[in-house]
Design an enzyme around this catalytic site. Sequence first.
Site, mmCIF file in Angstrom:
data_model
loop_
_atom_site.group_PDB
_atom_site.id
_atom_site.type_symbol
_atom_site.label_atom_id
_atom_site.label_comp_id
_atom_site.label_asym_id
_atom_site.label_seq_id
_atom_site.Cartn_x
_atom_site.Cartn_y
_atom_site.Cartn_z
ATOM 1 N N SER A 175 0.804 -1.230 0.000
ATOM 2 C CA SER A 175 0.000 0.000 0.000
ATOM 3 C C SER A 175 0.835 1.277 0.000
ATOM 4 O O SER A 175 0.318 2.350 -0.276
ATOM 5 C CB SER A 175 -0.939 0.002 1.213
ATOM 6 O OG SER A 175 -0.205 -0.031 2.425
ATOM 7 N N ARG A 176 2.124 1.183 0.323
ATOM 8 C CA ARG A 176 2.973 2.393 0.313
ATOM 9 C C ARG A 176 4.446 1.971 0.319
ATOM 10 O O ARG A 176 4.776 0.783 0.367
ATOM 11 C CB ARG A 176 2.682 3.293 1.525
ATOM 12 C CG ARG A 176 2.930 2.615 2.840
ATOM 13 C CD ARG A 176 2.865 3.602 4.011
ATOM 14 N NE ARG A 176 3.147 2.892 5.241
ATOM 15 C CZ ARG A 176 2.235 2.308 6.010
ATOM 16 N NH1 ARG A 176 0.959 2.381 5.663
ATOM 17 N NH2 ARG A 176 2.593 1.665 7.097
ATOM 18 N N VAL A 230 -0.563 -10.483 7.381
ATOM 19 C CA VAL A 230 0.262 -11.645 7.017
ATOM 20 C C VAL A 230 0.947 -12.318 8.214
ATOM 21 O O VAL A 230 1.592 -13.342 8.057
ATOM 22 C CB VAL A 230 1.313 -11.293 5.929
ATOM 23 C CG1 VAL A 230 0.649 -11.104 4.583
ATOM 24 C CG2 VAL A 230 2.157 -10.087 6.311
ATOM 25 N N ASN A 237 7.297 -8.358 1.632
ATOM 26 C CA ASN A 237 7.758 -7.003 1.929
ATOM 27 C C ASN A 237 7.152 -6.427 3.209
ATOM 28 O O ASN A 237 7.768 -5.568 3.845
ATOM 29 C CB ASN A 237 7.423 -6.100 0.732
ATOM 30 C CG ASN A 237 7.528 -4.628 1.083
ATOM 31 O OD1 ASN A 237 8.607 -4.057 1.116
ATOM 32 N ND2 ASN A 237 6.384 -4.003 1.385
ATOM 33 N N SER A 277 16.957 -6.592 5.762
ATOM 34 C CA SER A 277 17.475 -5.242 6.057
ATOM 35 C C SER A 277 18.954 -5.363 6.381
ATOM 36 O O SER A 277 19.397 -6.403 6.903
ATOM 37 C CB SER A 277 16.736 -4.651 7.257
ATOM 38 O OG SER A 277 17.423 -3.504 7.739
ATOM 39 N N TYR A 320 13.807 -5.994 15.660
ATOM 40 C CA TYR A 320 13.820 -5.852 14.198
ATOM 41 C C TYR A 320 15.042 -6.563 13.596
ATOM 42 O O TYR A 320 14.933 -7.284 12.598
ATOM 43 C CB TYR A 320 13.819 -4.360 13.873
ATOM 44 C CG TYR A 320 13.703 -3.994 12.418
ATOM 45 C CD1 TYR A 320 12.471 -4.053 11.760
ATOM 46 C CD2 TYR A 320 14.813 -3.538 11.700
ATOM 47 C CE1 TYR A 320 12.363 -3.693 10.423
ATOM 48 C CE2 TYR A 320 14.713 -3.170 10.372
ATOM 49 C CZ TYR A 320 13.490 -3.247 9.734
ATOM 50 O OH TYR A 320 13.385 -2.878 8.410
ATOM 51 N N ALA A 380 16.735 -9.032 14.891
ATOM 52 C CA ALA A 380 16.570 -10.487 15.043
ATOM 53 C C ALA A 380 15.621 -11.021 13.970
ATOM 54 O O ALA A 380 15.874 -12.067 13.357
ATOM 55 C CB ALA A 380 16.040 -10.816 16.439
ATOM 56 N N LYS A 406 14.950 -9.648 11.015
ATOM 57 C CA LYS A 406 15.526 -9.521 9.674
ATOM 58 C C LYS A 406 16.688 -10.485 9.464
ATOM 59 O O LYS A 406 16.939 -10.920 8.338
ATOM 60 C CB LYS A 406 15.946 -8.065 9.419
ATOM 61 C CG LYS A 406 14.770 -7.083 9.364
ATOM 62 C CD LYS A 406 13.810 -7.421 8.238
ATOM 63 C CE LYS A 406 12.738 -6.367 8.025
ATOM 64 N NZ LYS A 406 11.790 -6.724 6.953
ATOM 65 N N ILE A 408 16.216 3.739 3.548
ATOM 66 C CA ILE A 408 15.357 4.098 2.404
ATOM 67 C C ILE A 408 14.301 5.116 2.845
ATOM 68 O O ILE A 408 13.714 4.980 3.925
ATOM 69 C CB ILE A 408 14.663 2.833 1.828
ATOM 70 C CG1 ILE A 408 15.664 1.684 1.603
ATOM 71 C CG2 ILE A 408 13.904 3.169 0.545
ATOM 72 C CD1 ILE A 408 16.743 1.901 0.584
HETATM 73 P P1 NAP Z 1 6.173 1.288 5.340
HETATM 74 O O1 NAP Z 1 6.211 2.484 4.460
HETATM 75 O O2 NAP Z 1 5.860 1.432 6.771
HETATM 76 O O3 NAP Z 1 5.148 0.230 4.674
HETATM 77 C C1 NAP Z 1 4.895 -0.989 5.314
HETATM 78 C C2 NAP Z 1 3.870 -1.759 4.511
HETATM 79 O O4 NAP Z 1 3.655 -3.009 5.181
HETATM 80 C C3 NAP Z 1 2.532 -1.078 4.409
HETATM 81 O O5 NAP Z 1 2.004 -1.321 3.132
HETATM 82 C C4 NAP Z 1 1.688 -1.798 5.473
HETATM 83 O O6 NAP Z 1 0.325 -1.815 5.120
HETATM 84 C C5 NAP Z 1 2.250 -3.186 5.382
HETATM 85 N N1 NAP Z 1 2.024 -4.001 6.587
HETATM 86 C C6 NAP Z 1 2.442 -3.779 7.851
HETATM 87 N N2 NAP Z 1 2.052 -4.773 8.667
HETATM 88 C C7 NAP Z 1 1.369 -5.656 7.894
HETATM 89 C C8 NAP Z 1 0.723 -6.884 8.125
HETATM 90 N N3 NAP Z 1 0.685 -7.438 9.343
HETATM 91 N N4 NAP Z 1 0.122 -7.524 7.094
HETATM 92 C C9 NAP Z 1 0.154 -7.003 5.844
HETATM 93 N N5 NAP Z 1 0.757 -5.831 5.547
HETATM 94 C C10 NAP Z 1 1.354 -5.164 6.564
HETATM 95 O O7 NAP Z 1 7.579 0.501 5.280
HETATM 96 P P2 NAP Z 1 8.735 0.454 4.171
HETATM 97 O O8 NAP Z 1 9.810 1.347 4.613
HETATM 98 O O9 NAP Z 1 8.152 0.576 2.814
HETATM 99 O O10 NAP Z 1 9.258 -1.034 4.439
HETATM 100 C C11 NAP Z 1 8.912 -2.130 3.622
HETATM 101 C C12 NAP Z 1 9.824 -3.290 3.991
HETATM 102 O O11 NAP Z 1 11.185 -2.922 3.810
HETATM 103 C C13 NAP Z 1 9.691 -3.736 5.452
HETATM 104 O O12 NAP Z 1 9.826 -5.130 5.556
HETATM 105 C C14 NAP Z 1 10.881 -3.049 6.103
HETATM 106 O O13 NAP Z 1 11.285 -3.703 7.274
HETATM 107 C C15 NAP Z 1 11.911 -3.153 5.003
HETATM 108 N N6 NAP Z 1 13.000 -2.199 5.096
HETATM 109 C C16 NAP Z 1 12.778 -0.868 5.097
HETATM 110 C C17 NAP Z 1 13.855 0.013 5.182
HETATM 111 C C18 NAP Z 1 13.687 1.506 5.160
HETATM 112 O O14 NAP Z 1 14.695 2.205 5.384
HETATM 113 N N7 NAP Z 1 12.513 2.030 4.918
HETATM 114 C C19 NAP Z 1 15.145 -0.500 5.292
HETATM 115 C C20 NAP Z 1 15.334 -1.869 5.296
HETATM 116 C C21 NAP Z 1 14.259 -2.716 5.198
HETATM 117 P P3 NAP Z 1 -0.855 -1.318 6.133
HETATM 118 O O15 NAP Z 1 -0.655 0.151 6.332
HETATM 119 O O16 NAP Z 1 -2.087 -1.675 5.444
HETATM 120 O O17 NAP Z 1 -0.594 -2.063 7.415
#
Ligand code: NAP
Length: 247
Positions: free
Chosen positions: A14-15, A64, A90, A142, A155, A157, A159, A188
């Site tokens: 969704s984002r 999920v 994701n 991550s 987090y 642990a 990842k 990111i």
């Molecule tokens: P984000 O903007 O917070 O988006 C998270 C997404 O996950 C949203 O679409 C949210 O949807 C969904 N979500 C959360 N809990 C859920 C659940 N229980 N079931 C289904 N959907 C769920 O995060 P992001 O930064 O894009 O991160 C995406 C992935 O990349 C994550 O796994 C994060 O750990 C990883 N990551 C991010 C970074 C960074 O710097 N941003 C770095 C390394 C890794 P709803 O709003 O509908 O819950």
Amino acid sequence: MENVEKSALVTGASRGIGRAIALALAGKGYCVALNYAGSRESAEKVKEEIEAAGGRAFTVQGDVSKSEDVDRVFKTVKEEFGGLDVLVNNAGINRDALLIRMKEENWDDVIATDLKSDFLTTKAAAMMMMRKRKGSIINISSVVGIMGNIGQANYAAAKAGVIGLTKSCAKELAARNIRVNAVAPGFIETAMTDGIPEKIRESMIASIPLGRMGQPEDVAKAVCFLASDDSSYITGQVLVVSGGLAM
Ligand code: NAP
């Protein structure tokens, strides 16, 4: 859906990074199932964006971290697509706190959403992909799962666990021509990193050799590569997308 040649499910689409991955896969001709937990409107907007660009997608709600929701999501995917070519795990959350202040529920929530979810969805996807004798599963880990981080024991642990899950599943599923890889993003620009105080943000950017935060599209490009046949001899790997932060 009719005439689905290439299909993908992106959790948490969704984002942020999930949205960018969904748009990129749709641009490569995949019909995309857009999973979300609570943000229905945002997920519908992503669907509209994909359709406006000539692609095909549908949204599917489901937490999920819960097996009954995952079962429902995969039932819908099977009805719509008939099978599944690509799964991108994701969806993720963070609940940061120093270890001595971290609440048990913060530990449990992050492990359930960031690690257990990947077990549940990978198991369901593997059953579908085994029949086709082909598939690509990409888990978003991550750099924190590789390097650790202050305030992120839960987090990190989860990842790190995702990397172990990736390698084990890669070994188990290789004989069925199902590849399993991880992408480990660095810092990111998304909602997840929005709240980081300016001073910490500046010092983090200073530690990135390429000198900038990553964009969701930087991660999406790596995912598209691992989804495609261009990576057909690559499995069990962790592709770090961090501007050199982790090497
Ligand atoms: P984000 O903007 O917070 O988006 C998270 C997404 O996950 C949203 O679409 C949210 O949807 C969904 N979500 C959360 N809990 C859920 C659940 N229980 N079931 C289904 N959907 C769920 O995060 P992001 O930064 O894009 O991160 C995406 C992935 O990349 C994550 O796994 C994060 O750990 C990883 N990551 C991010 C970074 C960074 O710097 N941003 C770095 C390394 C890794 P709803 O709003 O509908 O819950």
